[in-house]
Design a protein around this motif. Structure first.
Motif: not given
Length: 108
Positions: A35-39, A57-60, A92-103
């Motif tokens: 529930s704490s993951d950012t997917v 997930v909760d509010d992520n 090859y460009d996901f357009k999201i910040n590094d370390n912004s996801i956990t799953f």
């Protein structure tokens, strides 16, 4: 070589066969989503996993990434939750910040 799914076959992504062989809720649970993951659902298609993930997930946020605008629009039609953030990516460009996801999830 990258695989690009034909948007004309988008209904196949929610077929009874696929639901039986790869049930989305059960699959996410077995993969250990919390529930704490950012997917990030990479190549999200119609949201087959993005939508169920948004319920885990909760509010992520759940980042739904795809190179196809048509697929992202279909996902938006299937779900109205504000937790899902659709992103039109480039190969090859996901357009999201590094370390912004956990799953992260990538299913072909």
């Amino acid at each position: 070589m990258r695989k690009i799914y034909d948007p004309q076959k988008k209904n196949d992504l929610n077929s009874r066969w696929r639901q039986r062989m790869l049930p989305p809720y059960e699959t996410l649970k077995r993969l250990g989503i919390k529930s704490s993951d950012t997917v990030a659902d990479i190549g999200c298609g119609i949201g087959y996993f993005s939508i169920p993930a948004s319920e885990y997930v909760d509010d992520n946020p759940v980042y739904a990434l795809d190179i196809s605008i048509e697929m992202l629009n279909e996902l938006k039609n299937r779900s109205q939750t504000k937790k899902i953030i659709t992103i039109n990516t480039e190969p090859y460009d996901f357009k999201i910040n590094d370390n912004s996801i956990t799953f992260a999830l990538l299913v072909s």
